[in-house]
Design an enzyme around this catalytic site. Structure first.
Site, short mmCIF file in Angstrom:
data_model
loop_
_atom_site.label_atom_id
_atom_site.label_comp_id
_atom_site.label_asym_id
_atom_site.label_seq_id
_atom_site.Cartn_x
_atom_site.Cartn_y
_atom_site.Cartn_z
N ARG A 191 85.87 -11.14 -25.69
CA ARG A 191 85.16 -12.32 -26.19
C ARG A 191 85.75 -13.61 -25.60
O ARG A 191 86.95 -13.76 -25.49
CB ARG A 191 85.30 -12.33 -27.72
CG ARG A 191 84.52 -13.40 -28.41
CD ARG A 191 84.20 -13.01 -29.81
NE ARG A 191 85.35 -13.00 -30.69
CZ ARG A 191 85.26 -12.76 -32.00
NH1 ARG A 191 84.09 -12.48 -32.55
NH2 ARG A 191 86.34 -12.75 -32.75
N ARG A 211 95.17 -8.20 -36.69
CA ARG A 211 94.02 -8.58 -37.53
C ARG A 211 93.37 -7.33 -38.13
O ARG A 211 92.92 -7.34 -39.27
CB ARG A 211 92.99 -9.36 -36.72
CG ARG A 211 93.48 -10.74 -36.35
CD ARG A 211 92.52 -11.44 -35.42
NE ARG A 211 91.30 -11.85 -36.10
CZ ARG A 211 90.20 -12.24 -35.46
NH1 ARG A 211 90.15 -12.24 -34.15
NH2 ARG A 211 89.15 -12.62 -36.14
P1 AMP Z 1 87.34 -15.08 -38.43
O1 AMP Z 1 86.73 -16.00 -37.44
O2 AMP Z 1 86.47 -14.85 -39.64
O3 AMP Z 1 87.81 -13.79 -37.83
O4 AMP Z 1 88.64 -15.82 -39.02
C1 AMP Z 1 89.71 -16.21 -38.18
C2 AMP Z 1 91.00 -16.30 -38.99
O5 AMP Z 1 90.86 -17.28 -40.03
C3 AMP Z 1 91.41 -15.03 -39.71
O6 AMP Z 1 92.12 -14.12 -38.88
C4 AMP Z 1 92.28 -15.59 -40.84
O7 AMP Z 1 93.56 -15.97 -40.37
C5 AMP Z 1 91.55 -16.86 -41.21
N1 AMP Z 1 90.55 -16.61 -42.27
C6 AMP Z 1 89.17 -16.66 -42.17
N2 AMP Z 1 88.59 -16.36 -43.33
C7 AMP Z 1 89.59 -16.11 -44.21
C8 AMP Z 1 89.63 -15.73 -45.58
N3 AMP Z 1 88.50 -15.53 -46.31
N4 AMP Z 1 90.85 -15.56 -46.15
C9 AMP Z 1 91.99 -15.76 -45.47
N5 AMP Z 1 92.03 -16.10 -44.18
C10 AMP Z 1 90.85 -16.29 -43.54
#
Ligand code: AMP
Length: 217
Positions: free
Chosen positions: A126, A170
């Site tokens: 990506r 992750r």
């Molecule tokens: P994403 O783009 O949804 O994969 O989010 C990127 C990063 O943001 C994640 O790996 C977390 O570090 C943080 N993050 C996003 N949503 C959450 C959530 N609901 N709770 C905790 N951390 C979050």
């Protein structure tokens, strides 16, 4: 309509959310996107979230719950699709509490299922535009000009958290903390499960079919 879209990182939540938004006119509320905007704007929340995000861990629940409650309160009447939230059982419980106090409920919980090998390929390939947020893929969604955003010509970058070692972390975080959220929703109602190894078109066709069936019930 209010939808919660669950699935591992790289399951295609962002893509399916865009399609849900186009079809139902709801708002896309992505916790990851909101956090990235906070970081770009150099807010206090953005600074607090930075180290957790870059290491592949989760930002503390209290910060996220407050941030998402704020976003939900501003959502249009048509509803919203939650993407990346809730990511822990505690976040799901807090969300339920705040929905009850606002007299709202979630209409559908959707889980996009995909295996780990596919996730690694999707995420490590990506690339995204740091300016407008558009997302590309080295193999499946190439930009017109190599390495440049189609919309504004900005040099594409790999998100620090899409690097292989962080993707691994992750995923571990997902299995430990987020997968139990599926069980939480199953215990409290039903979850629409979709095979997300298929093409985005097939997944959205099936998703709409299931949502329509639910609405017609
Ligand atoms: P994403 O783009 O949804 O994969 O989010 C990127 C990063 O943001 C994640 O790996 C977390 O570090 C943080 N993050 C996003 N949503 C959450 C959530 N609901 N709770 C905790 N951390 C979050």
């Amino acid at each position: 309509m209010r939808i919660v879209l669950l699935g591992a990182p790289g399951a295609g939540k962002g893509t399916q959310c865009k399609r849900i938004v186009e079809k139902y006119g709801v708002q896309h509320l992505s916790s990851g996107d909101i956090l990235r905007k906070e970081r770009a704007a150099e807010t206090e929340l953005g600074a607090k979230a930075q180290s957790y995000m870059d290491s592949g861990g989760l930002v503390p629940d209290e910060l996220i719950v407050k941030m998402m409650a704020g976003a939900i309160s501003k959502a249009p009447q048509e509803g919203y699709v939650l993407d990346g939230f809730p990511r822990t059982v505690n976040q799901a419980e807090q969300l339920d509490k705040s929905l009850v106090s606002n007299g709202q409920k979630i209409d559908a919980v959707v889980d996009l299922k995909v295996n780990e090998k596919i996730i690694m390929g999707r995420m490590t390939g990506r690339r995204s535009c740091p300016k407008c947020g558009a997302v590309y893929h080295l193999e499946n969604l190439k930009p017109k000009v190599d390495g440049k955003c189609d919309r504004d010509g900005t040099e594409l970058v790999q998100r620090p958290d899409d690097k292989p070692e962080v993707v691994k972390k992750r995923l571990d975080t997902y299995y430990e903390q987020t997968e139990p959220v599926i069980g939480y929703y199953k215990r409290n109602g039903s979850v629409l499960e979709l095979d997300a190894t298929n093409s985005a078109d097939k997944v959205s066709a099936k998703l709409f079919e299931k949502l329509e069936a639910l609405a017609g019930r």
